[in-house]
Scaffold this motif. Structure first.
Motif, PDB file in Angstrom:
ATOM      1  N   GLU A   1     -38.925 101.570 -16.941  1.00 16.90           N
ATOM      2  CA  GLU A   1     -39.503 102.717 -16.237  1.00 16.90           C
ATOM      3  C   GLU A   1     -38.769 104.002 -16.615  1.00 16.90           C
ATOM      4  OE1 GLU A   1     -40.582 104.325 -11.731  1.00 16.90           O
ATOM      5  OE2 GLU A   1     -39.320 102.550 -11.981  1.00 16.90           O
TER       6      GLU A   1
ATOM      7  N   HIS B   1     -50.960 103.894 -17.679  1.00 18.12           N
ATOM      8  CA  HIS B   1     -50.146 103.748 -16.459  1.00 18.12           C
ATOM      9  C   HIS B   1     -50.183 102.315 -15.930  1.00 18.12           C
ATOM     10  CE1 HIS B   1     -48.968 104.140 -12.237  1.00 18.12           C
ATOM     11  NE2 HIS B   1     -48.398 105.292 -12.563  1.00 18.12           N
TER      12      HIS B   1
ATOM     13  N   LEU C   1     -43.942 104.558 -13.128  1.00 15.33           N
ATOM     14  CA  LEU C   1     -44.327 104.144 -14.475  1.00 15.33           C
ATOM     15  C   LEU C   1     -43.756 102.780 -14.848  1.00 15.33           C
ATOM     16  CD1 LEU C   1     -43.967 107.532 -16.407  1.00 15.33           C
ATOM     17  CD2 LEU C   1     -45.934 106.619 -15.196  1.00 15.33           C
TER      18      LEU C   1
ATOM     19  N   CYS D   1     -46.207 100.681 -16.950  1.00 11.94           N
ATOM     20  CA  CYS D   1     -47.004 101.367 -17.977  1.00 11.94           C
ATOM     21  C   CYS D   1     -46.785 100.759 -19.362  1.00 11.94           C
ATOM     22  CB  CYS D   1     -46.700 102.861 -17.979  1.00 11.94           C
ATOM     23  SG  CYS D   1     -45.121 103.282 -18.676  1.00 11.94           S
TER      24      CYS D   1
END
Length: 387
Positions: free
Chosen positions: A132, A209, A230, A233
């Motif tokens: 992240e 995302h 995130l 993602c």
């Protein structure tokens, strides 16, 4: 990436991507850049009151080249728990280069995510916060975006990984919907346009995302929305023009991604991600989730628990009967809003709108309320689905 390349990808259909080449795996993010954290107690000067306070729990980055710190964070109250630790409100301090009062209070705040290395190690099979961090640094390479959460500093010591982010004052967008019951169409349009701007930035950076939801959109000063979290993602693969697969800087059209294990919040997961046996377009799954977000803002309830054929509500929408379903719920929306929702929530991603088509849709473009319905509070208990 040039705007022309972005436009090509923002307008591309699933069929365009499908014809562009075989599906591939997402690209890895670069390793996160992490500085060394120093934690001290020190005198702090308040330029407003002219007072000097002895403050504890000040954190800043130690520069190995001897440079003074750029800023420091005075760690304050706990905002919420997270899986690896806590998020705390921090006051940003300015370095004064004064040995007696080395720090000065500023009017700026930050959110500090303080995560235990031990918990990261124990729970890394569930989620990796270092990924992240890498993703947040990636999407804010050219500076933080007003509608996507970036990072100010990422630091570490022996016990903790610390992420300092811009501070949002007003909770998440889900809380706004929960409090209102559902939004009048002009209000939903106001927030939806900002969500689309956040998605546009992610697409420009070549990022999917994968966990878009009302809970993952923070609100600042009651006027600005920011896409956060995130952790799930993906870095979308793109053609480079020379037969190689690269990131968005390759300048070509994006590629489909090979099936992966489903992730995200149940209400928002697209059918192809739930099935997890077909290639998917990373941008299309974010647009699907954004369609669910708009549905909840306008209706006050999610369209379904899971987007599966056995769900009668999903079956009705997949047959093009979204407006009829909302009529039966006694929660109708304008014809333009129903048209946009229907076209964003098509079961077959080949039939869904692209980002450009969503942004150009008459409901999004036209700031009018002539077709909006009378706003009514929902019956008690309608919000228990948040879970």
């Amino acid at each position: 990436m040039e705007d022309l390349d972005f436009l090509e990808n923002a307008t591309a259909s699933f069929a365009d991507i499908e014809a562009n080449g075989d599906p591939v795996m997402p690209l890895p993010f670069d390793r996160p850049k992490v500085g060394r954290a120093v934690r001290v107690d020190a005198p702090v000067f308040n330029p407003v009151t002219k007072d000097v306070l002895k403050v504890s729990n000040i954190i800043y980055e130690h520069h190995t080249d001897g440079r003074p710190p750029d800023r420091a964070y005075w760690v304050g109250r706990k905002l919420k728990k997270c899986i690896f630790g806590v998020v705390k409100e921090c006051t940003i301090l300015r370095f004064r280069n004064d040995p007696e009062t080395p720090w000065e209070v500023t009017e700026h705040k930050a959110a500090g995510k303080i995560m235990s290395w031990q918990k990261i190690k124990d729970l890394q099979h569930i989620e990796d916060p270092q990924k992240e961090v890498a993703a947040m640094q990636f999407v804010s390479r050219a500076g933080t975006h007003p509608h996507v959460m970036g990072v100010l500093d990422v630091l570490q010591d022996e016990e903790y990984l610390l992420i300092f982010m811009p501070f949002c004052t007003s909770g998440d967008l889900f809380g706004f919907v929960q409090q209102a019951g559902r939004f009048p169409e002009p209000m939903a349009r106001y927030w939806f346009k900002q969500i689309l701007e956040g998605l546009s930035h992610l697409q420009r950076m070549g990022v999917c995302h994968r966990d878009m939801s009302l809970e993952n959109i923070l609100v600042d000063e009651y006027t600005r929305s920011v896409v956060i979290d995130l952790g799930m993602c993906l870095r979308v693969p793109f053609d480079s023009g020379d037969g190689e697969v690269r990131d968005v800087t390759g300048g070509g059209l994006r590629r489909l991604i090979k099936p992966l294990i489903p992730c995200g919040k149940p209400n928002y997961i697209s059918p192809e991600i739930l099935a997890s046996d077909v290639p998917f377009d990373g941008f299309a799954v974010d647009l699907w989730a954004s369609g669910v977000i708009l549905f909840i803002m306008l209706v006050g309830l999610p369209p379904w628990e899971f987007a599966r054929p056995e769900d009668p509500r999903f079956k009705m929408v997949s047959k093009g009967k979204l407006a009829r379903m909302l009529e039966s719920w006694k929660r109708p929306v304008s014809s333009l809003a129903a048209d946009l929702l229907q076209k964003m929530l098509m079961e077959d991603p080949r039939q869904r709108l692209s980002l450009s088509e969503v942004k150009d849709h008459p409901w999004v473009v036209n700031d009018f309320a002539s077709e909006s319905i009378t706003y009514q509070e929902p019956a008690n208990g309608d919000e228990g689905w948040r879970g």
